[in-house]
Design an enzyme around this catalytic site. Sequence first.
Site, short mmCIF file in Angstrom:
data_model
loop_
_atom_site.label_atom_id
_atom_site.label_comp_id
_atom_site.label_asym_id
_atom_site.label_seq_id
_atom_site.Cartn_x
_atom_site.Cartn_y
_atom_site.Cartn_z
CD GLU A 1 -3.82 -7.84 -8.89
OE1 GLU A 1 -4.86 -7.82 -9.58
OE2 GLU A 1 -2.84 -7.09 -9.11
CG HIS B 1 1.34 2.73 -5.87
ND1 HIS B 1 0.32 3.41 -6.49
CD2 HIS B 1 1.82 1.86 -6.80
CE1 HIS B 1 0.19 3.00 -7.75
NE2 HIS B 1 1.08 2.05 -7.96
#
Lengths: 343, 339
Positions: free
Chosen positions: B76, B143
């Site tokens: 990322e 999540h």
Amino acid sequence: MVQTAIRSGSESATGTDAFIKAFRLMLLARTLDDKFASLYRAGKIHGGVFLGRGQEALSVSVGLALRKGDVFAPLIRDQAGRLAFGETLLDAARTYLGSPLGPMRGRDGNVHRGRPREGYLPMISHLGAMIAVVNGTLMARRFKGVTGTVGAACIGEGATSTGAFHEAINQAAIEKLPLVLVIANNHYAYSTPSSRQFACKSLADRADGYGVEGHSIDGTDLGACLKALGHAVQRARDGHGPQMIVARLLRLCGHGEHDDASYIDPQLKSSPVGRDCLKVAEQHLLAQGWADNIAIDSWRGEATHQVEDAVATVQREAPPDPYRENWCAFASKHLVETHPEIP
Amino acid sequence: MRIRIEAFGGDASRNSLNVSITYLEAIREAQARALAEDPRVFIYGQDVGAFGGAFKATKNLAQEFPGRVIDAPISEDAMVGSAIGAAIEGMRPIIEMQFADFSTPGFNQIVNHAATLYWRTQVPCPITIRLPSGGTSGSGPFHSQSMETLYAHYPGLIVMTPATVEDAYSMLLEAVAIDDPVIFCEHKYLYYHLKAEKLPTEAMPVGKARIARAGRDMTIVAYSAMVHEALAVADELATEGTEVEVVDLRSVKPLDTDTVMASVARTGRLLCVGESWPWGGVTAEVIARVATEGFGLLDAPPQRLNAKDTPVPYHPNLWSAHRPTARSIAAAARNVLRS
């Protein structure tokens, strides 16, 4: 992958003119650095001053191997490379002194300067972060069909410990980007010796693991640096993918001018890695008969004159005015919020 | 004020098909349109290529736009870092984080680099970072996060939180067109649950909140999925004769204080609802602004309701008690009305 150890022999492959050009840029960078250090001691510079003392040979070789249209993300010790890439003394002095006429206009300072539109990227302080940004510029060029340009990112051995370094060199390898990653192993990250930074024999050995070409050089030897950087940049330009250069040298100053560097191992200082690359290059010039002391003294005088002139110019400039600052972090002016509670 | 989406330059023929479209499909369509109309746009993220993305938000886009929808390694930091570099070179990258939660390894590049670039250099950084946000049952602590507060705190970032299919489409197109880095918080719970008849042909501009439902007795300010919980509460309270006005913030940065203040001026009562954690955050910001700039408009102490101050739990029983729901919002609203 190709792993090369490059040394300059007495018969340097680089031409006399190139060596002299590089030497004079190193001299100019050292002179400018010394001036910043003296301004710092006189209390004329806000914040830190970070010098490239001992790293000029490597740095200048990066800047000289690049050409207009390439991308350069220097590190804090790359004054020589910055000048070689085309930075003006005024840009450097204006950033250190916070002049609003400089590229950072007092909003950012010292080594955090650049001109992104000209491929000269202004670093953030977080080590390893600039590598992926260089990758992105190279990916953009591929999208746009621009070929033949390369990007160089400079880091120290300390930055090789970051996740950002790993992510970015891996990304460059996957995308086969024309990235030249220059690692100055100056043996200390601030006060931390490289033994506390990595455990492999040589950082250049990591190149294989990433699937990129690696080169190991003596960073105190200008001829070797010019040759190695010229070679690596050309390899990248010719489509051979990312190149990793690891240069052995020693930081001949503190991390910043606030730091007396008392922790540096005296044995390292007296070893070949502790040689001052500027003195080594000067001796080489004299030994080869490429210049005499009169010429070198005149170059030194010219460098001093240029630096004094630039700094004097900037010292006459008005500092940034908080009442004229627009205090706006957005390019989209229509989306700017006002905070009535803030005067 | 409304802006016409045609201003983005495409044809709206898809709209004439008049088939129902989900919030997720709207995001996919917006990206397809951005790619079709602007050669500077590309998409970079994990599994976004041939696979079409973990949620299929980029379904078929790699096939339709060869070479412009690129699989990224699980990196990322490098994804965002390279987007910044591409933006400097004039591109308009869209970064898909697989989950909002996974933007944290890229946090440094987002807040320290993308967000500071324009201010430091006057070179804009037009990148869009899509964050599949918010809870769905069974997703657990890593999540499910809502990260708008974190990003809105940093100068230089625009933070969008669309609550409708129309906004998901129009705001994503506007995000790509904006010259600043945009954190686009798209709510995963709305991906499949929310449907519209067609894509919009005009939209409110980013920066303007929307009165999702008019009412005169109290104001509920919400954003993203919480708008729909608030609307359910408004329905419920309407049966008891109470008119709730629901303000959908649409973007949390910029935050449209004027629309909120005007609503509070009408109703005198305020409840602010958010799905993220209670310490600080969007709801605290709204209440602080109303309390400091509009204290005299209030007939009762303003209240806020957020998720509980724990990581987001896994089991549906725990999850549904962790975040605000129509039930807990209704109870909070009744408190505001009683006080």
